[in-house]
Design an enzyme around this catalytic site. Sequence first.
Site, PDB file in Angstrom:
ATOM      1  N   ASP A  29       0.866  -1.190   0.000  1.00  0.00           N
ATOM      2  CA  ASP A  29       0.000   0.000   0.000  1.00  0.00           C
ATOM      3  C   ASP A  29       0.902   1.240   0.000  1.00  0.00           C
ATOM      4  O   ASP A  29       1.866   1.313   0.757  1.00  0.00           O
ATOM      5  CB  ASP A  29      -0.902  -0.009   1.237  1.00  0.00           C
ATOM      6  N   ILE A  30       0.575   2.196  -0.850  1.00  0.00           N
ATOM      7  CA  ILE A  30       1.427   3.370  -1.007  1.00  0.00           C
ATOM      8  C   ILE A  30       1.289   4.340   0.178  1.00  0.00           C
ATOM      9  O   ILE A  30       2.173   5.162   0.419  1.00  0.00           O
ATOM     10  CB  ILE A  30       1.151   4.069  -2.372  1.00  0.00           C
ATOM     11  N   HIS A  93      -9.917  -5.576  -2.893  1.00  0.00           N
ATOM     12  CA  HIS A  93      -8.581  -5.714  -2.296  1.00  0.00           C
ATOM     13  C   HIS A  93      -8.698  -6.040  -0.818  1.00  0.00           C
ATOM     14  O   HIS A  93      -9.568  -5.527  -0.118  1.00  0.00           O
ATOM     15  CB  HIS A  93      -7.729  -4.452  -2.504  1.00  0.00           C
ATOM     16  N   HIS A  95      -6.683  -5.832   2.723  1.00  0.00           N
ATOM     17  CA  HIS A  95      -5.561  -5.178   3.413  1.00  0.00           C
ATOM     18  C   HIS A  95      -4.935  -6.172   4.385  1.00  0.00           C
ATOM     19  O   HIS A  95      -5.648  -6.772   5.207  1.00  0.00           O
ATOM     20  CB  HIS A  95      -6.047  -3.992   4.259  1.00  0.00           C
TER      21      HIS A  95
HETATM   22  P1  5GP Z   1      -9.921   1.354   0.419  1.00  0.00           P
HETATM   23  O1  5GP Z   1     -10.518   1.323  -0.981  1.00  0.00           O
HETATM   24  O2  5GP Z   1      -9.758  -0.027   0.994  1.00  0.00           O
HETATM   25  O3  5GP Z   1     -10.675   2.281   1.327  1.00  0.00           O
HETATM   26  O4  5GP Z   1      -8.490   1.974   0.329  1.00  0.00           O
HETATM   27  C1  5GP Z   1      -7.674   1.838  -0.817  1.00  0.00           C
HETATM   28  C2  5GP Z   1      -6.222   1.653  -0.403  1.00  0.00           C
HETATM   29  O5  5GP Z   1      -5.458   1.650  -1.604  1.00  0.00           O
HETATM   30  C3  5GP Z   1      -5.670   2.762   0.489  1.00  0.00           C
HETATM   31  O6  5GP Z   1      -5.057   2.168   1.631  1.00  0.00           O
HETATM   32  C4  5GP Z   1      -4.653   3.483  -0.403  1.00  0.00           C
HETATM   33  O7  5GP Z   1      -3.516   3.937   0.303  1.00  0.00           O
HETATM   34  C5  5GP Z   1      -4.290   2.418  -1.414  1.00  0.00           C
HETATM   35  N1  5GP Z   1      -3.947   2.979  -2.725  1.00  0.00           N
HETATM   36  C6  5GP Z   1      -4.689   3.872  -3.432  1.00  0.00           C
HETATM   37  N2  5GP Z   1      -4.086   4.159  -4.600  1.00  0.00           N
HETATM   38  C7  5GP Z   1      -2.933   3.432  -4.624  1.00  0.00           C
HETATM   39  C8  5GP Z   1      -1.886   3.313  -5.575  1.00  0.00           C
HETATM   40  O8  5GP Z   1      -1.865   3.926  -6.644  1.00  0.00           O
HETATM   41  N3  5GP Z   1      -0.873   2.453  -5.262  1.00  0.00           N
HETATM   42  C9  5GP Z   1      -0.859   1.751  -4.099  1.00  0.00           C
HETATM   43  N4  5GP Z   1       0.184   0.935  -3.902  1.00  0.00           N
HETATM   44  N5  5GP Z   1      -1.832   1.837  -3.177  1.00  0.00           N
HETATM   45  C10 5GP Z   1      -2.857   2.679  -3.434  1.00  0.00           C
END
Ligand code: 5GP
Length: 132
Positions: A29-30, A93, A95
């Site tokens: 995660d970035i 996804h 985590h």
């Molecule tokens: P969620 O959809 O589960 O609420 O969060 C999406 C997750 O994806 C977040 O933790 C965010 O930091 C991560 N994320 C979003 N865009 C990118 C990206 O371009 N690259 C990476 N490696 N992680 C990402």
Amino acid sequence: MSSIFTKIVKGEIPSYKIAENELFYAFLDINPLAKGHTLVIPKQEIDYILDVDEDLHAKLWNFAQKVGRAIETVVPCKRIGITVIGLEVPHTHIHLIPINSIYDMDFKKEKLALSAEEFQDLAKNISSAFKK
Ligand code: 5GP
């Protein structure tokens, strides 16, 4: 339009890759909550995890389990916290987050700012642990 994660799978956007097979992709995660915070995704772009078909769903969790095992050999922690949120990126996804307390799973807390070198080292070490 492809999701940002589909672009990552295709290599159109860079990522710190942890593991990959024909169906799944795992990468750091970035904006991590902890060192080693990893996302595990199906390559097929399906927004909502509960819409993933039963067979792929089972295989996804199986793959995530192996990735979690690799992370815990590299990042000292009590557990790998596991959660699915999906409100930000519409591509299923999981985590995987190294945790020592419930507060380490708080998505509202400030994220870690890791250097490229730190990301690279984590990805290299977790990825080699995954291959063992
Ligand atoms: P969620 O959809 O589960 O609420 O969060 C999406 C997750 O994806 C977040 O933790 C965010 O930091 C991560 N994320 C979003 N865009 C990118 C990206 O371009 N690259 C990476 N490696 N992680 C990402």
